[in-house]
Design a protein around this motif. Structure first.
Motif: not given
Length: 74
Positions: A39-40, A43
């Motif tokens: 997820t990081w 992003s």
């Protein structure tokens, strides 16, 4: 009096549910950590304009109305 055990019995680890709990907890933590990293990374990674349509790629170009100038060779 001390309990007498064989060599094999003295080398065996404990069996049972506590070991299973540790294994399950470790797998769950690894899954959560992996999902967090993915997820990081998603992003903070740059946009992938190569997989978009031609019109979307042209909208991000510096001068989308003209073709790139060809270099003259000497």
């Amino acid at each position: 009096m001390a309990q007498v055990e064989t060599g094999k019995e003295s080398r065996q680890g404990e069996k049972g549910k506590p070991v299973l709990y540790v294994l399950v907890a470790a797998v769950i933590l690894a899954i959560v950590a992996g999902a967090g990293v993915l997820t990081w990374q998603g992003s903070v990674s740059p946009n992938d304009h190569g997989s978009q349509s031609t019109e979307a790629a042209r909208s991000t170009a510096t001068n989308p109305t003209q073709a790139p100038a060809e270099k003259k060779q000497n």
